[in-house]
Design a protein around this motif. Structure first.
Motif, PDB file in Angstrom:
ATOM      1  N   UNK A 129      -5.984  -4.505   1.709  1.00 29.10           N
ATOM      2  CA  UNK A 129      -6.299  -5.879   2.112  1.00 29.10           C
ATOM      3  C   UNK A 129      -5.263  -6.413   3.092  1.00 29.10           C
ATOM      4  N   UNK A 130      -3.997  -6.096   2.871  1.00 28.99           N
ATOM      5  CA  UNK A 130      -2.941  -6.544   3.791  1.00 28.99           C
ATOM      6  C   UNK A 130      -3.095  -5.867   5.157  1.00 28.99           C
ATOM      7  N   UNK A 131      -3.397  -4.575   5.131  1.00 25.53           N
ATOM      8  CA  UNK A 131      -3.559  -3.828   6.383  1.00 25.53           C
ATOM      9  C   UNK A 131      -4.736  -4.382   7.181  1.00 25.53           C
ATOM     10  N   UNK A 132      -5.838  -4.687   6.498  1.00 25.76           N
ATOM     11  CA  UNK A 132      -7.012  -5.243   7.176  1.00 25.76           C
ATOM     12  C   UNK A 132      -6.725  -6.605   7.800  1.00 25.76           C
ATOM     13  N   UNK A 133      -5.760  -7.317   7.238  1.00 24.27           N
ATOM     14  CA  UNK A 133      -5.398  -8.641   7.766  1.00 24.27           C
ATOM     15  C   UNK A 133      -4.302  -8.569   8.827  1.00 24.27           C
ATOM     16  N   UNK A 134      -3.837  -7.358   9.145  1.00 24.51           N
ATOM     17  CA  UNK A 134      -2.895  -7.223  10.257  1.00 24.51           C
ATOM     18  C   UNK A 134      -1.527  -6.680   9.938  1.00 24.51           C
ATOM     19  N   UNK A 135      -1.269  -6.298   8.682  1.00 27.16           N
ATOM     20  CA  UNK A 135       0.050  -5.752   8.343  1.00 27.16           C
ATOM     21  C   UNK A 135       0.236  -4.380   8.979  1.00 27.16           C
ATOM     22  N   UNK A 136       1.395  -4.190   9.611  1.00 27.29           N
ATOM     23  CA  UNK A 136       1.741  -2.891  10.205  1.00 27.29           C
ATOM     24  C   UNK A 136       2.602  -2.041   9.291  1.00 27.29           C
ATOM     25  N   UNK A 137       3.156  -2.677   8.248  1.00 28.53           N
ATOM     26  CA  UNK A 137       4.039  -1.944   7.360  1.00 28.53           C
ATOM     27  C   UNK A 137       4.417  -2.799   6.164  1.00 28.53           C
ATOM     28  N   UNK A 138       5.241  -2.218   5.279  1.00 27.53           N
ATOM     29  CA  UNK A 138       5.583  -2.889   4.030  1.00 27.53           C
ATOM     30  C   UNK A 138       7.049  -2.680   3.680  1.00 27.53           C
ATOM     31  N   UNK A 139       7.598  -3.671   2.978  1.00 29.42           N
ATOM     32  CA  UNK A 139       8.899  -3.536   2.345  1.00 29.42           C
ATOM     33  C   UNK A 139       8.665  -3.068   0.914  1.00 29.42           C
ATOM     34  N   UNK A 140       9.422  -2.051   0.490  1.00 25.96           N
ATOM     35  CA  UNK A 140       9.273  -1.512  -0.855  1.00 25.96           C
ATOM     36  C   UNK A 140      10.605  -1.633  -1.587  1.00 25.96           C
ATOM     37  N   UNK A 141      10.826  -2.737  -2.301  1.00 30.19           N
ATOM     38  CA  UNK A 141      12.064  -2.888  -3.089  1.00 30.19           C
ATOM     39  C   UNK A 141      12.135  -1.807  -4.169  1.00 30.19           C
ATOM     40  N   UNK A 142      13.259  -1.092  -4.220  1.00 28.71           N
ATOM     41  CA  UNK A 142      13.408   0.042  -5.124  1.00 28.71           C
ATOM     42  C   UNK A 142      13.723  -0.425  -6.541  1.00 28.71           C
ATOM     43  N   UNK A 143      12.914   0.009  -7.488  1.00 32.19           N
ATOM     44  CA  UNK A 143      13.092  -0.368  -8.892  1.00 32.19           C
ATOM     45  C   UNK A 143      14.516  -0.054  -9.366  1.00 32.19           C
ATOM     46  N   UNK A 144      15.193  -1.054  -9.913  1.00 27.82           N
ATOM     47  CA  UNK A 144      16.537  -0.874 -10.432  1.00 27.82           C
ATOM     48  C   UNK A 144      17.647  -1.024  -9.413  1.00 27.82           C
ATOM     49  N   UNK A 145      17.286  -1.101  -8.127  1.00 26.27           N
ATOM     50  CA  UNK A 145      18.305  -1.190  -7.075  1.00 26.27           C
ATOM     51  C   UNK A 145      18.022  -2.302  -6.065  1.00 26.27           C
ATOM     52  N   UNK A 146      17.130  -3.221  -6.438  1.00 23.22           N
ATOM     53  CA  UNK A 146      16.790  -4.311  -5.520  1.00 23.22           C
ATOM     54  C   UNK A 146      16.626  -5.602  -6.315  1.00 23.22           C
ATOM     55  N   UNK A 147      16.778  -6.719  -5.627  1.00 17.46           N
ATOM     56  CA  UNK A 147      16.624  -8.029  -6.243  1.00 17.46           C
ATOM     57  C   UNK A 147      15.994  -8.982  -5.243  1.00 17.46           C
ATOM     58  N   UNK A 148      15.527 -10.150  -5.701  1.00 14.33           N
ATOM     59  CA  UNK A 148      14.933 -11.208  -4.874  1.00 14.33           C
ATOM     60  C   UNK A 148      13.494 -10.930  -4.463  1.00 14.33           C
ATOM     61  N   UNK A 149      12.804 -10.024  -5.124  1.00 11.07           N
ATOM     62  CA  UNK A 149      11.413  -9.727  -4.792  1.00 11.07           C
ATOM     63  C   UNK A 149      10.536  -9.889  -6.032  1.00 11.07           C
ATOM     64  N   UNK A 150       9.230  -9.953  -5.812  1.00  5.53           N
ATOM     65  CA  UNK A 150       8.285 -10.163  -6.906  1.00  5.53           C
ATOM     66  C   UNK A 150       7.685  -8.863  -7.430  1.00  5.53           C
ATOM     67  N   UNK A 151       7.859  -7.778  -6.688  1.00  6.36           N
ATOM     68  CA  UNK A 151       7.312  -6.485  -7.097  1.00  6.36           C
ATOM     69  C   UNK A 151       8.279  -5.386  -6.667  1.00  6.36           C
TER      70      UNK A 151
END
Length: 286
Positions: free
Chosen positions: A14-36
């Motif tokens: 759905x994001x790609x269809x709306x124009x997203x060219x890429x994604x940020x992938x916060x790494x589990x256990x090594x990232x903060x300030x994200x919802x997923x």
């Protein structure tokens, strides 16, 4: 400008269809300030499923001595699957990257620190390819930064991080009040009346600005700058509203319409783009 999304759902199509060219992938256990957050296996699977989409792993936690061996293994894994870049906060990760002679690009991602062209040029010479511009600098300061040899990511939409703490502040707060624990809390600064959002996770507490950033009023001028990537964080926005905003940024050529329609959806907070964060204080006359 390519648009990168920090998503909070698994419906990447759905994001790609709306124009997203890429994604940020916060790494589990090594990232903060994200919802997923994503495991190494999930990151690898996404790379295979969407071979023509850019993926950048966010690694913005501090690294402790006992984690070094594990972090080395993670870096080698990300190199192996040809991730497009790694957002880093702690320079220990930079040192490990150099020690292992890795080729995966590094993205300087120190929330409040990417404000200085000279520092950016120095890090570029030290093999740091990119930086994430601070959301606390003005439009003219962003323009000055683009004169650097380093290339940049620019926050376009989202609730910007104000600070983090490893303390479980909400747990302690509700325990003191003898009330059931809530993992999020809206507060207001007493003097300015500025709202903030406090969110507690496994690794502590994140504090966000209570107003969603939307740089649409400056979009025409920013598109003329040499900034390769823009970041849109879904954060606390309703999913359907976020997809509409993403589509408008990706496809709308009428800048007045973009400003109006995104403003109606997520507000018109342009952060510090039109106002300075530092002032010179003059001595009062006697």
């Amino acid at each position: 400008m390519k648009l990168l999304v920090s998503a909070k759902t698994d419906d990447f199509t759905s994001y790609i269809q709306c124009g997203a060219n890429g994604f940020l992938l916060p790494l589990q256990g090594y990232a903060t300030d994200y919802q997923k957050y994503y495991t190494q296996e999930e990151i690898s699977n996404l790379k295979e499923k969407y071979p023509n989409v850019s993926f950048f792993v966010v690694f913005n936690e501090m690294i402790f001595n006992e984690q070094i061996k594990e972090v080395e293994k993670i870096l080698l894994f990300l190199e192996k699957i040809s991730i497009d870049g790694i957002f880093f906060y702690d320079f220990a990760l930079y040192q490990l990257h150099q020690k292992l002679h890795l080729k995966v690009p590094l993205v300087w991602n120190q929330t409040h620190m990417v404000t200085n062209k000279e520092t950016a040029d120095l890090l570029y010479e030290k093999k740091v390819s990119y930086g994430v511009l601070s959301s606390e600098i003005t439009y003219s300061e962003i323009k000055k930064m683009t004169e650097s040899k380093m290339q940049f990511f620019l926050p376009l939409v989202g609730y910007m991080s104000v600070g983090v703490s490893r303390r479980l502040l909400l747990t302690n707060f509700y325990k003191k009040k003898r009330e059931p624990l809530k993992k999020s809390l809206s507060i207001q600064e007493e003097n300015s009346k500025i709202p903030f959002l406090v969110q507690e996770g496994e690794n502590g507490v994140s504090i966000f600005s209570g107003k969603c950033l939307n740089i649409a009023p400056f979009w025409k001028e920013i598109c003329q700058m040499k900034i390769p990537y823009g970041i849109l964080k879904e954060d606390f926005l309703p999913h359907d509203d976020f997809l509409k905003v993403l589509s408008l940024y990706a496809n709308e050529k009428d800048f007045t319409k973009l400003k109006k329609e995104t403003g109606n959806l997520i507000g018109r907070n342009t952060g510090f783009l039109a106002r300075k964060t530092m002032f010179r204080i003059k001595k009062a006359k006697k």
